[in-house]
Design a protein around this motif. Structure first.
Motif, PDB file in Angstrom:
ATOM      1  N   GLN A 252      26.009  21.858  78.386  1.00 32.62           N
ATOM      2  CA  GLN A 252      25.021  22.939  78.432  1.00 32.62           C
ATOM      3  C   GLN A 252      25.686  24.280  78.723  1.00 32.62           C
ATOM      4  OE1 GLN A 252      21.653  22.679  77.650  1.00 32.62           O
ATOM      5  NE2 GLN A 252      21.944  24.906  77.631  1.00 32.62           N
ATOM      6  N   LEU A 253      26.686  24.284  79.604  1.00 31.94           N
ATOM      7  CA  LEU A 253      27.428  25.515  79.874  1.00 31.94           C
ATOM      8  C   LEU A 253      28.058  26.030  78.590  1.00 31.94           C
ATOM      9  CD1 LEU A 253      28.670  27.586  81.835  1.00 31.94           C
ATOM     10  CD2 LEU A 253      30.545  25.956  82.229  1.00 31.94           C
ATOM     11  N   GLY A 254      28.593  25.136  77.787  1.00 32.66           N
ATOM     12  CA  GLY A 254      29.193  25.533  76.521  1.00 32.66           C
ATOM     13  C   GLY A 254      28.183  26.143  75.572  1.00 32.66           C
ATOM     14  N   LEU A 255      27.024  25.533  75.459  1.00 32.73           N
ATOM     15  CA  LEU A 255      25.976  26.082  74.597  1.00 32.73           C
ATOM     16  C   LEU A 255      25.581  27.482  75.045  1.00 32.73           C
ATOM     17  CD1 LEU A 255      23.726  22.899  74.216  1.00 32.73           C
ATOM     18  CD2 LEU A 255      25.166  23.918  72.433  1.00 32.73           C
ATOM     19  N   ASN A 256      25.466  27.674  76.349  1.00 33.87           N
ATOM     20  CA  ASN A 256      25.093  28.988  76.882  1.00 33.87           C
ATOM     21  C   ASN A 256      26.167  30.034  76.591  1.00 33.87           C
ATOM     22  OD1 ASN A 256      22.847  27.704  77.924  1.00 33.87           O
ATOM     23  ND2 ASN A 256      23.620  27.601  80.022  1.00 33.87           N
ATOM     24  N   GLU A 257      27.420  29.658  76.767  1.00 29.01           N
ATOM     25  CA  GLU A 257      28.513  30.594  76.537  1.00 29.01           C
ATOM     26  C   GLU A 257      28.655  30.942  75.051  1.00 29.01           C
ATOM     27  OE1 GLU A 257      31.247  32.128  78.792  1.00 29.01           O
ATOM     28  OE2 GLU A 257      29.192  32.133  79.531  1.00 29.01           O
ATOM     29  N   VAL A 258      28.468  29.962  74.183  1.00 27.08           N
ATOM     30  CA  VAL A 258      28.517  30.237  72.746  1.00 27.08           C
ATOM     31  C   VAL A 258      27.456  31.254  72.369  1.00 27.08           C
ATOM     32  CG1 VAL A 258      28.107  29.238  70.461  1.00 27.08           C
ATOM     33  CG2 VAL A 258      29.588  28.049  72.081  1.00 27.08           C
ATOM     34  N   ALA A 259      26.245  31.094  72.892  1.00 28.17           N
ATOM     35  CA  ALA A 259      25.160  32.034  72.587  1.00 28.17           C
ATOM     36  C   ALA A 259      25.484  33.437  73.101  1.00 28.17           C
ATOM     37  CB  ALA A 259      23.852  31.526  73.200  1.00 28.17           C
TER      38      ALA A 259
ATOM     39  N   VAL B  89      31.384  22.255  74.110  1.00 28.12           N
ATOM     40  CA  VAL B  89      30.308  21.599  73.372  1.00 28.12           C
ATOM     41  C   VAL B  89      30.834  20.406  72.589  1.00 28.12           C
ATOM     42  CG1 VAL B  89      28.517  21.917  71.614  1.00 28.12           C
ATOM     43  CG2 VAL B  89      29.064  23.795  73.188  1.00 28.12           C
ATOM     44  N   VAL B  90      31.899  20.610  71.808  1.00 27.96           N
ATOM     45  CA  VAL B  90      32.333  19.552  70.892  1.00 27.96           C
ATOM     46  C   VAL B  90      33.094  18.432  71.612  1.00 27.96           C
ATOM     47  CG1 VAL B  90      32.342  21.089  68.901  1.00 27.96           C
ATOM     48  CG2 VAL B  90      34.446  20.788  70.200  1.00 27.96           C
ATOM     49  N   ASP B  91      33.849  18.771  72.666  1.00 28.10           N
ATOM     50  CA  ASP B  91      34.574  17.723  73.382  1.00 28.10           C
ATOM     51  C   ASP B  91      33.589  16.759  74.044  1.00 28.10           C
ATOM     52  OD1 ASP B  91      37.681  17.442  74.406  1.00 28.10           O
ATOM     53  OD2 ASP B  91      36.278  16.562  75.821  1.00 28.10           O
ATOM     54  N   THR B  92      32.605  17.309  74.738  1.00 24.40           N
ATOM     55  CA  THR B  92      31.581  16.460  75.346  1.00 24.40           C
ATOM     56  C   THR B  92      30.711  15.808  74.274  1.00 24.40           C
ATOM     57  OG1 THR B  92      30.192  18.432  75.622  1.00 24.40           O
ATOM     58  CG2 THR B  92      31.485  17.710  77.529  1.00 24.40           C
ATOM     59  N   GLY B  93      30.512  16.519  73.163  1.00 27.38           N
ATOM     60  CA  GLY B  93      29.729  15.943  72.067  1.00 27.38           C
ATOM     61  C   GLY B  93      30.404  14.720  71.481  1.00 27.38           C
ATOM     62  N   LEU B  94      31.704  14.831  71.243  1.00 27.48           N
ATOM     63  CA  LEU B  94      32.461  13.706  70.671  1.00 27.48           C
ATOM     64  C   LEU B  94      32.503  12.499  71.607  1.00 27.48           C
ATOM     65  CD1 LEU B  94      35.505  15.671  69.197  1.00 27.48           C
ATOM     66  CD2 LEU B  94      34.001  14.195  67.853  1.00 27.48           C
ATOM     67  N   HIS B  95      32.689  12.775  72.886  1.00 27.89           N
ATOM     68  CA  HIS B  95      33.003  11.683  73.799  1.00 27.89           C
ATOM     69  C   HIS B  95      31.827  11.156  74.617  1.00 27.89           C
ATOM     70  CE1 HIS B  95      37.175  11.978  72.714  1.00 27.89           C
ATOM     71  NE2 HIS B  95      37.186  13.270  73.009  1.00 27.89           N
TER      72      HIS B  95
ATOM     73  N   TYR C 273      40.123  25.192  79.967  1.00 28.12           N
ATOM     74  CA  TYR C 273      40.299  26.624  79.753  1.00 28.12           C
ATOM     75  C   TYR C 273      39.092  27.432  80.248  1.00 28.12           C
ATOM     76  CZ  TYR C 273      43.944  24.950  76.549  1.00 28.12           C
ATOM     77  OH  TYR C 273      45.027  24.322  76.009  1.00 28.12           O
ATOM     78  N   LYS C 274      37.936  27.106  79.720  1.00 25.15           N
ATOM     79  CA  LYS C 274      36.732  27.890  80.029  1.00 25.15           C
ATOM     80  C   LYS C 274      36.266  27.650  81.458  1.00 25.15           C
ATOM     81  CE  LYS C 274      34.054  30.828  77.834  1.00 25.15           C
ATOM     82  NZ  LYS C 274      33.973  31.853  78.860  1.00 25.15           N
ATOM     83  N   ILE C 275      36.386  26.421  81.940  1.00 25.61           N
ATOM     84  CA  ILE C 275      35.976  26.137  83.318  1.00 25.61           C
ATOM     85  C   ILE C 275      36.828  26.950  84.283  1.00 25.61           C
ATOM     86  CG2 ILE C 275      35.759  24.354  85.085  1.00 25.61           C
ATOM     87  CD1 ILE C 275      33.737  24.079  82.794  1.00 25.61           C
ATOM     88  N   GLY C 276      38.138  26.981  84.044  1.00 20.08           N
ATOM     89  CA  GLY C 276      39.027  27.754  84.902  1.00 20.08           C
ATOM     90  C   GLY C 276      38.790  29.251  84.793  1.00 20.08           C
ATOM     91  N   GLN C 277      38.617  29.751  83.568  1.00 22.42           N
ATOM     92  CA  GLN C 277      38.384  31.180  83.372  1.00 22.42           C
ATOM     93  C   GLN C 277      37.120  31.641  84.094  1.00 22.42           C
ATOM     94  OE1 GLN C 277      36.083  32.375  80.278  1.00 22.42           O
ATOM     95  NE2 GLN C 277      37.089  34.306  79.778  1.00 22.42           N
TER      96      GLN C 277
END
Length: 592
Positions: A295-302, A491-497, A538-542
């Motif tokens: 969900q964090l990924g979806l929010n950041e992409v938007a 999004v895609v890493d969690t989506g795949l796995h 990357y994004k979690i750390g940033q």
């Protein structure tokens, strides 16, 4: 008189107790420092490749069979021993740096012991992360494996023999994987095969493993040259080529037909959901769940798409954002080079442009030298740009490698931020300052936590304007493209796995949300398939670093000093994010 004697006796007792406490504290500190020293020594013996990469002599002829049960038992015994010893050290007798070292080492013990509970060793080879690729880099003779003396050249011959033992174990483990369901997806195996084929075809003199012969120092006598040349020809012709040819045959005839069609680690192997949770913890150093990260990924992409739209309008592009992605991908004006040397010169110009601004943002800057180099041809087609750290003593430079397989299609729109990330002030500052910090124990100078290291590098990409870059809107768009690329990963890493996404579904999502070329996106998706969770770091750390900077600015107001904030972050070396947050919160409290 009695009262006076009583007072003196009490004073004597107090002084004696104080002295006893100080002596005890000194003994505990000495014990703790010995523990840290021994851990560094033991870790280099377990992982001699770390010693080589750090420029530490004495291990350059060793290469352990990390796929054996014997090796895993040694690892388990090592981390269990140090974890138990750490619990006997009371925090109350340690200073802040020592407390941090204890906390970091406890984390290191726990995450490595947890990793041993999974049977990942029977999937030892993939197209980007496996040990054979790192070993091949050494073979070129131009990285951290030294080739300065006759002993160095003989050390490499011994190390190659040990590596070939590892390769035999890799094949045996992969055979077990076929029998038990631990096999890579077919699409990844197809990328692995050419990496072994390139070491089989052609003349001995053109083989990668023969390369050091072309680098003999002038000090070598003719007799030494002749003897080593003969030994290296024999090594390539009778060891390297046959061993890799055998692996090619196995990969084509047995492993590829057994390759799985599923793409997520949980669905395609017995490793399951618990392994992915472990990977999240390992790479983000948090307890976040896959759903939270998705969900964090979806929010950041938007959010980032909105900022990208603003740039599209600024350059007056007519069309939607996806059309603008295609335009940027294919714009020949953004592919100005005809010679590979021009690419290297381009990066040097970026460095020169921002040098005047670095002093305003960084109170401490590394002494370790720095270079930009083209990625070696043997791995160029499948490699991403990357940074190789300098040696601990600073004699070997930090190196930013950039692949240039086709110079005429080398697109520059996202290369200013790439330099910030991989080079300065990204990985080069972070790694070198840790290695140069004399207050850190040895094991912390070479430790790597991806959430911190990659998080810092991505954080620095946002500093481009502060450093005098991103004057061209396309370069700023490139920074946004790189940031959304990391958001897409969530999004895609969690989506795949965890969500049953297919390889094609992940590729399509990426194509719709970033300006990367399709071939590059395919390589990225397959990278996430090979090493679940790494891309999350990357994004979690940033985001954590941005959060901590904003927290400090809000709390300190006019007292906030960006140079000191960066010092506080960088002086620690790589540490888990929660430990970094605790450190910054304490710094804020002291300065508030």
């Amino acid at each position: 008189m009695k009262k006076s004697l009583s007072f003196c006796f009490v004073l004597f007792i107090l002084v004696s107790c104080k002295q006893e406490t100080e002596n005890k504290s000194d003994l505990i500190k000495e014990k703790f420092n010995t523990l840290l020293y021994n851990f560094s020594k033991d870790s280099y013996e377990l992982y001699p490749e770390k010693a080589t990469n750090a420029g530490i002599d004495g291990y350059n002829d060793e290469y352990p069979n990390s796929l054996s049960d014997e090796f895993n038992n040694k690892v388990k015994a090592c981390y269990t021993k140090y974890k138990n010893e750490l619990f006997a050290i009371p925090d109350s007798l340690l200073n802040d740096t020592e407390k941090m070292s204890k906390s970091v080492l406890l984390w290191e013990c726990d995450i490595n012991l947890e990793a041993l509970t999974f049977q990942k060793k029977i999937m030892p080879i993939d197209q980007i992360w496996s040990a054979n690729l790192d070993f091949n880099q050494w073979a070129s003779g131009t990285t951290s494996q030294p080739f300065n003396t006759v002993e160095d050249y003989n050390n490499w011959l011994k190390r190659v023999d040990a590596y070939l033992v590892w390769l035999v174990s890799a094949k045996a483990n992969m055979k077990k994987g076929i029998q038990t369901g631990y096999v890579l997806p077919k699409s990844l195996i197809e990328k692995v095969i050419p990496q072994f084929e390139v070491l089989v075809i052609g003349d001995v003199e053109n083989n990668l493993y023969y390369s050091p012969v072309n680098l003999f120092p002038d000090s070598f006598t003719q007799e030494e040259r002749d003897k080593l040349t003969k030994a290296y020809k024999n090594m390539v012709a009778n060891k390297i080529i046959p061993a890799h040819a055998e692996m090619v045959t196995f990969l084509k005839d047995e492993y590829l037909p057994a390759g799985v069609e599923d793409f997520g680690i949980a669905a395609s192997t017995p490793l399951g959901d618990r392994y992915y949770s472990h990977q999240i913890k390992k790479y983000t150093t948090t307890n976040m769940t896959a759903d939270e990260i998705h969900q964090l990924g979806l929010n950041e992409v938007a959010r980032i798409r909105s900022e990208m739209n603003a740039i599209k309008e600024k350059v007056e592009f007519k069309g939607d954002l996806n059309a603008f992605f295609d335009y940027v991908r294919t714009n020949k004006d953004l592919m100005p080079f005809r010679e590979r040397s021009q690419v290297i010169a381009f990066y040097d110009s970026i460095h020169n442009e921002m040098k005047p601004q670095l002093d305003k943002l960084f109170g401490k800057q590394p002494k370790t030298p720095f270079e930009v180099r083209r990625t070696e041809p043997f791995r160029e087609k499948s490699a991403a740009a990357n940074y190789n750290s300098g040696s601990l003593d600073g004699t070997r430079p930090g190196i930013f490698y950039t692949p240039i397989p086709d110079v005429e299609t080398y697109n520059v729109f996202d290369k200013e931020d790439l330099f910030l990330h991989e080079a300065i002030p990204g990985h080069h500052f972070q790694v070198s300052l840790a290695q140069e910090n004399e207050e850190l124990p040895a094991f912390r100078k070479t430790l790597w936590y991806s959430a911190y290291g990659e998080g810092w590098a991505l954080y620095t990409e946002r500093m481009g304007e502060e450093l005098g870059l991103y004057k061209d809107p396309y370069q700023y768009f490139g920074m946004l493209s790189s940031e959304i690329h990391r958001a897409i990963r969530l999004v895609v890493d969690t989506g795949l796995h965890t969500k049953g996404w297919t390889r094609e579904q992940a590729i399509q999502y990426s194509l719709e949300n970033e300006a990367e070329e399709e071939a590059s996106i395919i390589s990225e998706i397959e990278r996430y398939m090979a090493n679940p969770g790494q891309a999350l770091s990357y994004k979690i750390g940033q985001l954590k670093l941005i959060e901590l900077r904003e927290r400090a600015i809000k709390a300190l107001g006019d007292k906030f000093d960006i140079r000191e904030f960066h010092n506080q972050v960088l002086e620690t070396g790589c540490i888990p994010l929660q430990l970094l947050e605790n450190k910054i919160d304490n710094w804020i409290a002291v300065n508030k």
